[in-house]
Design a protein around this motif. Structure first.
Motif, short mmCIF file in Angstrom:
data_model
loop_
_atom_site.label_atom_id
_atom_site.label_comp_id
_atom_site.label_asym_id
_atom_site.label_seq_id
_atom_site.Cartn_x
_atom_site.Cartn_y
_atom_site.Cartn_z
N PHE A 178 0.84 -1.20 0.00
CA PHE A 178 0.00 0.00 0.00
C PHE A 178 0.88 1.25 0.00
CE2 PHE A 178 -2.55 3.38 2.00
CZ PHE A 178 -3.57 3.45 1.06
N ASP A 179 1.93 1.27 0.80
CA ASP A 179 2.85 2.42 0.79
C ASP A 179 3.44 2.62 -0.61
OD1 ASP A 179 2.65 3.52 3.32
OD2 ASP A 179 4.46 2.55 4.10
N LEU A 180 3.83 1.52 -1.26
CA LEU A 180 4.40 1.64 -2.61
C LEU A 180 3.34 2.16 -3.59
CD1 LEU A 180 6.60 -1.57 -2.92
CD2 LEU A 180 7.23 0.69 -2.07
N ALA A 181 2.11 1.72 -3.43
CA ALA A 181 1.03 2.20 -4.30
C ALA A 181 0.77 3.68 -4.11
CB ALA A 181 -0.25 1.40 -4.03
N VAL A 182 0.81 4.15 -2.87
CA VAL A 182 0.60 5.57 -2.60
C VAL A 182 1.71 6.39 -3.25
CG1 VAL A 182 0.52 7.35 -0.79
CG2 VAL A 182 -0.73 5.20 -0.49
N VAL A 183 2.94 5.92 -3.13
CA VAL A 183 4.06 6.62 -3.78
C VAL A 183 3.85 6.64 -5.29
CG1 VAL A 183 6.54 6.52 -4.28
CG2 VAL A 183 5.73 6.20 -1.94
N ALA A 184 3.52 5.50 -5.85
CA ALA A 184 3.33 5.41 -7.31
C ALA A 184 2.20 6.33 -7.78
CB ALA A 184 3.04 3.97 -7.72
N LYS A 185 1.08 6.34 -7.06
CA LYS A 185 -0.07 7.15 -7.47
C LYS A 185 0.17 8.64 -7.22
CE LYS A 185 -4.20 8.01 -8.91
NZ LYS A 185 -4.23 8.25 -10.34
N SER A 186 0.62 8.98 -6.04
CA SER A 186 0.73 10.40 -5.70
C SER A 186 1.93 11.09 -6.36
CB SER A 186 0.79 10.59 -4.19
OG SER A 186 1.97 10.03 -3.66
N HIS A 187 2.88 10.30 -6.84
CA HIS A 187 4.02 10.87 -7.56
C HIS A 187 3.89 10.64 -9.07
CE1 HIS A 187 5.56 10.74 -3.45
NE2 HIS A 187 6.41 11.67 -3.82
N ASN A 188 2.73 10.13 -9.50
CA ASN A 188 2.43 9.89 -10.92
C ASN A 188 3.53 9.09 -11.61
OD1 ASN A 188 -0.10 11.29 -11.02
ND2 ASN A 188 1.07 13.18 -10.84
N LEU A 189 3.95 8.00 -10.96
CA LEU A 189 4.99 7.16 -11.55
C LEU A 189 4.43 6.40 -12.76
CD1 LEU A 189 6.79 5.56 -8.47
CD2 LEU A 189 7.26 7.74 -9.60
N THR A 190 5.25 6.26 -13.76
CA THR A 190 4.88 5.45 -14.92
C THR A 190 4.98 3.97 -14.52
OG1 THR A 190 7.16 5.26 -15.70
CG2 THR A 190 5.87 7.17 -16.49
N THR A 191 4.53 3.10 -15.40
CA THR A 191 4.64 1.66 -15.14
C THR A 191 6.11 1.26 -14.96
OG1 THR A 191 2.63 1.26 -16.41
CG2 THR A 191 4.08 -0.63 -16.06
N ALA A 192 6.97 1.81 -15.80
CA ALA A 192 8.40 1.49 -15.69
C ALA A 192 8.99 2.00 -14.37
CB ALA A 192 9.16 2.09 -16.87
N THR A 250 7.29 2.51 -11.60
CA THR A 250 6.71 1.68 -10.54
C THR A 250 7.45 0.35 -10.46
OG1 THR A 250 4.55 2.74 -10.84
CG2 THR A 250 4.57 0.63 -9.68
N ALA A 251 7.78 -0.21 -11.60
CA ALA A 251 8.55 -1.47 -11.62
C ALA A 251 9.90 -1.29 -10.94
CB ALA A 251 8.73 -1.96 -13.05
N LEU A 252 10.56 -0.17 -11.20
CA LEU A 252 11.84 0.12 -10.54
C LEU A 252 11.65 0.24 -9.03
CD1 LEU A 252 13.41 2.72 -13.00
CD2 LEU A 252 14.24 0.40 -12.54
N LEU A 253 10.59 0.92 -8.60
CA LEU A 253 10.31 1.08 -7.18
C LEU A 253 10.09 -0.27 -6.51
CD1 LEU A 253 9.60 2.91 -4.70
CD2 LEU A 253 7.23 2.88 -5.55
N VAL A 254 9.24 -1.09 -7.11
CA VAL A 254 8.94 -2.41 -6.55
C VAL A 254 10.18 -3.28 -6.52
CG1 VAL A 254 7.62 -4.55 -6.91
CG2 VAL A 254 6.49 -2.33 -7.18
N ASN A 255 10.93 -3.25 -7.60
CA ASN A 255 12.14 -4.07 -7.68
C ASN A 255 13.20 -3.62 -6.67
OD1 ASN A 255 13.37 -6.29 -8.75
ND2 ASN A 255 14.23 -5.22 -10.50
N ALA A 256 13.31 -2.32 -6.46
CA ALA A 256 14.26 -1.81 -5.47
C ALA A 256 13.81 -2.18 -4.06
CB ALA A 256 14.40 -0.29 -5.60
N TYR A 257 12.51 -2.20 -3.85
CA TYR A 257 11.97 -2.53 -2.53
C TYR A 257 12.13 -4.02 -2.22
CZ TYR A 257 8.92 -2.98 1.45
OH TYR A 257 8.42 -3.27 2.70
N CYS A 258 11.74 -4.86 -3.18
CA CYS A 258 11.80 -6.32 -2.97
C CYS A 258 11.96 -7.01 -4.32
CB CYS A 258 10.54 -6.80 -2.26
SG CYS A 258 10.55 -8.56 -1.87
N PRO A 259 13.20 -7.27 -4.73
CA PRO A 259 13.44 -7.86 -6.05
C PRO A 259 12.76 -9.21 -6.27
CG PRO A 259 15.49 -7.15 -5.03
CD PRO A 259 14.42 -7.00 -4.00
#
Length: 177
Positions: free
Chosen positions: A95-109, A111-120
């Protein structure tokens, strides 16, 4: 920084965005009868809520901030800080990652970098599906909160304006069509 925050002691307070939305909707239901003009907005928000299904947990529950948006982050050349922990509680770290992705208007790519950096080791397809549900839940929580804030304090016209602005802005409202 998010992973570091998620390693803080859990505490006793749990957080479920769906329970928060449901609670806020209940409060709106009690207050909206006094302002018939907003009954249709209440019905709209209830319809949106009924489209959401809590996603499966892919990671263990941790202490989460639950509102990591640009207004709740401070940054300078020395570091990054999360402020305004009012929504914090033990919950799904995605949920925290989703909030970052949504509120910072991250692209799919991005968001993938964020998720991968958080938990590969997270499976891409499953984690993206969970994040998409949570992005919708986050957007709905924001709209519901803005309407409730106005109903609790009718003189607060900024909340009502913020609600309609959020509702009518495609980059903010994940249900916009």
């Amino acid at each position: 920084m998010i992973a570091k925050a998620h390693r803080l002691p859990k505490g006793q307070h749990s957080y479920c965005v769906f329970a928060i939305i449901n609670h806020y909707l209940s409060e709106i239901g009690d207050l909206v009868a006094e302002q018939n003009i907003l009954v249709c907005e209440y019905a709209y928000l209830q319809r949106l809520y009924k489209t959401l299904t809590p996603p499966p947990l892919l990671l263990p529950l941790v202490l989460c901030h639950n509102d990591i948006n640009p207004m709740n982050t401070l940054m300078n050349h020395h570091g990054l800080w999360f402020i305004d922990w009012e929504y914090s509680g033990v919950g799904d770290p995605l949920f925290d990652l989703a909030v970052v992705a949504k509120s910072h208007n991250l692209t799919t790519a991005q968001t993938a970098l964020l998720v991968n950096a958080y938990c590969p080791s997270l499976p891409d397809d499953e984690s993206f599906q969970v994040i998409e549900v949570y992005k919708k839940a986050y957007g709905l929580r924001e709209m519901v909160w803005l309407l409730l804030k106005h109903l609790m304090t009718p003189s607060d016209t900024e909340s009502l304006q913020g609600y309609f602005q959020f509702k009518e802005t495609p980059s903010l409202n994940p249900f916009y069509s």
